[in-house]
Design a protein around this motif. Structure first.
Motif, PDB file in Angstrom:
ATOM      1  N   ASN A 175       1.283  -1.119  -0.040  1.00  0.00           N
ATOM      2  CA  ASN A 175       0.557   0.061  -0.564  1.00  0.00           C
ATOM      3  C   ASN A 175       1.077   1.090  -0.189  1.00  0.00           C
ATOM      4  OD1 ASN A 175      -3.298  -0.589   0.762  1.00  0.00           O
ATOM      5  ND2 ASN A 175      -2.256  -2.595   1.984  1.00  0.00           N
ATOM      6  N   GLY A 176       2.224   1.230   0.007  1.00  0.00           N
ATOM      7  CA  GLY A 176       3.331   2.557  -0.323  1.00  0.00           C
ATOM      8  C   GLY A 176       2.923   3.077   1.058  1.00  0.00           C
ATOM      9  N   MET A 177       3.015   2.232   2.122  1.00  0.00           N
ATOM     10  CA  MET A 177       2.716   3.059   3.846  1.00  0.00           C
ATOM     11  C   MET A 177       4.028   3.016   4.379  1.00  0.00           C
ATOM     12  SD  MET A 177       0.522   4.856   6.073  1.00  0.00           S
ATOM     13  CE  MET A 177      -0.784   4.459   4.477  1.00  0.00           C
ATOM     14  N   VAL A 178       4.362   4.499   4.857  1.00  0.00           N
ATOM     15  CA  VAL A 178       5.538   4.641   6.031  1.00  0.00           C
ATOM     16  C   VAL A 178       4.971   3.918   7.247  1.00  0.00           C
ATOM     17  CG1 VAL A 178       7.097   6.136   6.917  1.00  0.00           C
ATOM     18  CG2 VAL A 178       6.436   6.685   4.641  1.00  0.00           C
ATOM     19  N   MET A 179       5.997   2.868   7.735  1.00  0.00           N
ATOM     20  CA  MET A 179       5.861   2.724   8.848  1.00  0.00           C
ATOM     21  C   MET A 179       7.544   3.745   9.797  1.00  0.00           C
ATOM     22  SD  MET A 179       5.166  -1.525   9.078  1.00  0.00           S
ATOM     23  CE  MET A 179       5.735  -1.729  10.217  1.00  0.00           C
ATOM     24  N   ILE A 180       7.198   3.566  10.943  1.00  0.00           N
ATOM     25  CA  ILE A 180       8.431   4.281  12.155  1.00  0.00           C
ATOM     26  C   ILE A 180       7.983   3.428  13.337  1.00  0.00           C
ATOM     27  CG2 ILE A 180       9.440   4.957  12.630  1.00  0.00           C
ATOM     28  CD1 ILE A 180       8.140   7.577  10.908  1.00  0.00           C
ATOM     29  N   SER A 181       8.833   1.625  13.080  1.00  0.00           N
ATOM     30  CA  SER A 181       8.798   1.062  14.631  1.00  0.00           C
ATOM     31  C   SER A 181       9.448   1.703  15.429  1.00  0.00           C
ATOM     32  CB  SER A 181       8.989   0.073  14.190  1.00  0.00           C
ATOM     33  OG  SER A 181       9.368  -0.864  15.314  1.00  0.00           O
ATOM     34  N   PRO A 182       9.136   2.260  16.775  1.00  0.00           N
ATOM     35  CA  PRO A 182       9.987   2.498  18.587  1.00  0.00           C
ATOM     36  C   PRO A 182      10.216   1.587  18.562  1.00  0.00           C
ATOM     37  CG  PRO A 182       7.383   2.045  18.992  1.00  0.00           C
ATOM     38  CD  PRO A 182       7.645   1.868  16.878  1.00  0.00           C
ATOM     39  N   SER A 183      10.220   0.197  18.278  1.00  0.00           N
ATOM     40  CA  SER A 183      11.104  -1.311  19.496  1.00  0.00           C
ATOM     41  C   SER A 183      11.289  -2.468  18.582  1.00  0.00           C
ATOM     42  CB  SER A 183       9.301  -1.556  20.579  1.00  0.00           C
ATOM     43  OG  SER A 183       8.681  -1.320  20.527  1.00  0.00           O
ATOM     44  N   ALA A 184      10.967  -2.458  17.171  1.00  0.00           N
ATOM     45  CA  ALA A 184      11.523  -4.045  16.471  1.00  0.00           C
ATOM     46  C   ALA A 184      13.141  -3.464  16.398  1.00  0.00           C
ATOM     47  CB  ALA A 184      10.149  -3.599  15.337  1.00  0.00           C
ATOM     48  N   THR A 185      13.594  -4.739  16.782  1.00  0.00           N
ATOM     49  CA  THR A 185      15.163  -4.684  16.914  1.00  0.00           C
ATOM     50  C   THR A 185      15.827  -5.987  16.370  1.00  0.00           C
ATOM     51  OG1 THR A 185      14.949  -5.789  19.661  1.00  0.00           O
ATOM     52  CG2 THR A 185      14.918  -3.726  19.394  1.00  0.00           C
ATOM     53  N   SER A 186      15.167  -6.783  15.289  1.00  0.00           N
ATOM     54  CA  SER A 186      15.701  -7.706  15.008  1.00  0.00           C
ATOM     55  C   SER A 186      16.728  -7.359  13.782  1.00  0.00           C
ATOM     56  CB  SER A 186      14.751  -8.723  14.090  1.00  0.00           C
ATOM     57  OG  SER A 186      15.150  -9.439  13.534  1.00  0.00           O
ATOM     58  N   PRO A 187      18.187  -7.824  13.401  1.00  0.00           N
ATOM     59  CA  PRO A 187      18.645  -7.292  12.115  1.00  0.00           C
ATOM     60  C   PRO A 187      18.595  -7.639  10.791  1.00  0.00           C
ATOM     61  CG  PRO A 187      19.496  -8.892  14.157  1.00  0.00           C
ATOM     62  CD  PRO A 187      18.561  -7.921  14.525  1.00  0.00           C
ATOM     63  N   GLY A 188      16.867  -9.114  11.293  1.00  0.00           N
ATOM     64  CA  GLY A 188      16.346  -9.300   9.422  1.00  0.00           C
ATOM     65  C   GLY A 188      16.006  -7.465   9.297  1.00  0.00           C
ATOM     66  N   LEU A 189      15.792  -6.767  10.035  1.00  0.00           N
ATOM     67  CA  LEU A 189      14.896  -5.813   9.350  1.00  0.00           C
ATOM     68  C   LEU A 189      15.988  -5.239   8.741  1.00  0.00           C
ATOM     69  CD1 LEU A 189      12.085  -5.098  11.756  1.00  0.00           C
ATOM     70  CD2 LEU A 189      12.171  -5.919   9.955  1.00  0.00           C
ATOM     71  N   SER A 190      17.578  -5.338   9.098  1.00  0.00           N
ATOM     72  CA  SER A 190      18.054  -3.786   8.226  1.00  0.00           C
ATOM     73  C   SER A 190      17.648  -4.049   6.736  1.00  0.00           C
ATOM     74  CB  SER A 190      19.977  -3.951   9.247  1.00  0.00           C
ATOM     75  OG  SER A 190      19.121  -3.717  10.417  1.00  0.00           O
ATOM     76  N   THR A 191      17.485  -5.994   6.842  1.00  0.00           N
ATOM     77  CA  THR A 191      17.799  -5.938   4.849  1.00  0.00           C
ATOM     78  C   THR A 191      16.900  -6.102   4.168  1.00  0.00           C
ATOM     79  OG1 THR A 191      18.336  -8.145   6.014  1.00  0.00           O
ATOM     80  CG2 THR A 191      20.539  -6.601   5.575  1.00  0.00           C
ATOM     81  N   MET A 192      15.124  -5.985   5.217  1.00  0.00           N
ATOM     82  CA  MET A 192      14.678  -6.421   4.534  1.00  0.00           C
ATOM     83  C   MET A 192      14.116  -5.249   3.185  1.00  0.00           C
ATOM     84  SD  MET A 192      10.094  -7.195   6.126  1.00  0.00           S
ATOM     85  CE  MET A 192      11.246  -8.121   6.990  1.00  0.00           C
ATOM     86  N   GLU A 193      14.264  -5.285   1.883  1.00  0.00           N
ATOM     87  CA  GLU A 193      13.823  -5.170   0.924  1.00  0.00           C
ATOM     88  C   GLU A 193      12.860  -4.508   1.228  1.00  0.00           C
ATOM     89  OE1 GLU A 193      15.595  -4.056  -2.192  1.00  0.00           O
ATOM     90  OE2 GLU A 193      17.138  -5.408  -0.902  1.00  0.00           O
ATOM     91  N   ASP A 194      12.513  -2.884   1.846  1.00  0.00           N
ATOM     92  CA  ASP A 194      11.019  -2.346   2.029  1.00  0.00           C
ATOM     93  C   ASP A 194      10.574  -1.056   1.252  1.00  0.00           C
ATOM     94  OD1 ASP A 194      12.669   0.073   2.545  1.00  0.00           O
ATOM     95  OD2 ASP A 194      13.149  -0.351   4.668  1.00  0.00           O
TER      96      ASP A 194
END
Length: 393
Positions: free
Chosen positions: A115-134
């Motif tokens: 949906n082309g929506m921006v997310m800003i997480s205050p607490s998700a810390t998994s290293p895997g999120l750093s390399t996810m195509e977002d």
């Protein structure tokens, strides 16, 4: 600057002021589940920033911002995704969340990106999120667990801990954090005697604790959740005499853990994302006046996530994610005038005048790489039944 509304008053005002040109921000965190004791202060932090901006009347053409709460359950991908989809249907312009790493990835892949929506997480810390195509849509104000692993290794080394047993909650968050702790501790010469997963929601953890005790170690590091399996592991360890001191990563830091365990937790230690200094002190004072505990884990980061949305919108002159997503990094980092909690009106004014800002916020915001926090941590020790900050790293 006008006096801030309390979170309760702000909610009442915003609920009664909904209009066609409202800007809706979703607050999608685990109001139930393994970190439910942390969620109220996270929600209140985001809502305080929303109320501050709405009261100022300085966002775009005097837009009113409305916070919309929904639950992730922390570990419930189905609930998280359906609530994210409902937020999209309700017309949110951004999503503050998710909270726990697994559900955050699910919301990002299944809801935000399509949906082309921006997310800003205050607490998700998994290293895997750093390399996810977002597609440039995901940011976080809490640092990656890759950084936390290094910090914990330093703390263990400084405290003279030579060996640890390590257990983790069996999900993306727990596995990523355990890997980071193990590799970082071994890199500085520490021994990890065992790395074992545990499931949340069990009534009896004696088998898991038995295996951990057999492996031995100076202390037991519990990379779990303070209101779920992590608590069960600690209680079972104390009941059996297997371990009496525990290493507590971020998911285990919160007032409910020492409250539930009691005096036997004294002397245990760990770390949680957070910073000291001017921004933190300003935030703690504002939150106290608003009637909630701003020092609760991830509450400062939640305020900052909400603030970044609204400042980026002002910088872009638009509430469309396609327009403001590219401005999040700009408002978060130097150059520009530093903006602290309680100064969002000032930041909006500067941006409206074409000036640059460097949003410092409550947690010392600095976004690096793929839009994540550079990372500072509070070192915590349990003393007299309370989590005490003893250092910053």
């Amino acid at each position: 600057m006008k006096k801030l509304l309390t979170a309760t008053a702000a909610t009442a005002l915003l609920a009664g002021a909904a209009m066609a040109d409202d800007v809706k921000l979703g607050i999608l965190v685990g109001f139930t589940g393994p970190i439910e004791s942390l969620a109220p202060a996270m929600g209140s932090g985001a809502e305080m920033a929303i109320a501050e901006v709405t009261e100022s009347g300085k966002l775009l053409d005097g837009a009113t911002v409305v916070g919309m709460r929904a639950d992730t359950g922390c570990i419930d991908n189905g609930l998280s995704t359906s609530n994210g989809e409902r937020m999209i249907a309700d017309g949110v312009a951004g999503i503050i969340g998710g909270d726990c790493s697994g559900v955050t990835g699910a919301i990002l892949q299944n809801v935000a990106i399509p949906n082309g929506m921006v997310m800003i997480s205050p607490s998700a810390t998994s290293p895997g999120l750093s390399t996810m195509e977002d597609n440039g849509l995901f940011f976080r104000t809490a640092p990656s667990d890759a950084r936390e692993g290094q910090v914990m290794a330093d703390i263990l080394q400084d405290r003279g801990i030579n060996s640890i047993a390590l257990t983790y909650t069996n999900n993306d968050y727990g596995k990523g954090l355990a890997d980071a702790i193990q590799s970082s501790f071994e890199a500085v010469g520490g021994e990890v005697t065992i790395v074992a997963a545990h499931e949340d929601g069990k009534a009896d953890y004696s088998a898991e604790v038995g295996a951990l005790a057999s492996a031995g170690g100076d202390i037991l590091v519990v990379a779990g959740y303070l209101d779920q399996g992590g608590l069960g592991i600690i209680q079972s360890s104390l009941d059996s005499g297997a371990f009496d001191t525990f290493g507590l990563p971020g998911g285990m830091i919160g007032d409910s853990l020492p409250s539930n365990v009691g005096a036997d937790l004294n002397g245990s230690f760990g770390q949680i994302a957070g910073s000291g200094g001017e921004g933190a002190e300003k935030y703690f004072a504002l939150s106290e006046a608003a009637g909630f505990d701003g020092s609760s884990p991830y509450s400062p980061e939640s305020y900052d996530a909400a603030a970044l949305f609204m400042l980026a919108m002002q910088a872009a002159g638009s509430t469309s994610p396609a327009d403001y997503a590219s401005k999040v990094m700009d408002v978060a980092n130097a150059p520009g005038e530093k903006i602290y909690p309680g100064e969002l009106a000032k930041g909006l004014e500067l941006l409206a005048a074409g000036e640059e800002i460097d949003y410092v916020g409550a947690s010392g915001v600095e976004l690096i790489g793929p839009g994540e926090s550079a990372g500072s941590y509070r070192e915590i020790e349990v003393t007299d039944g309370e989590n005490k900050t003893v250092n910053f790293r």
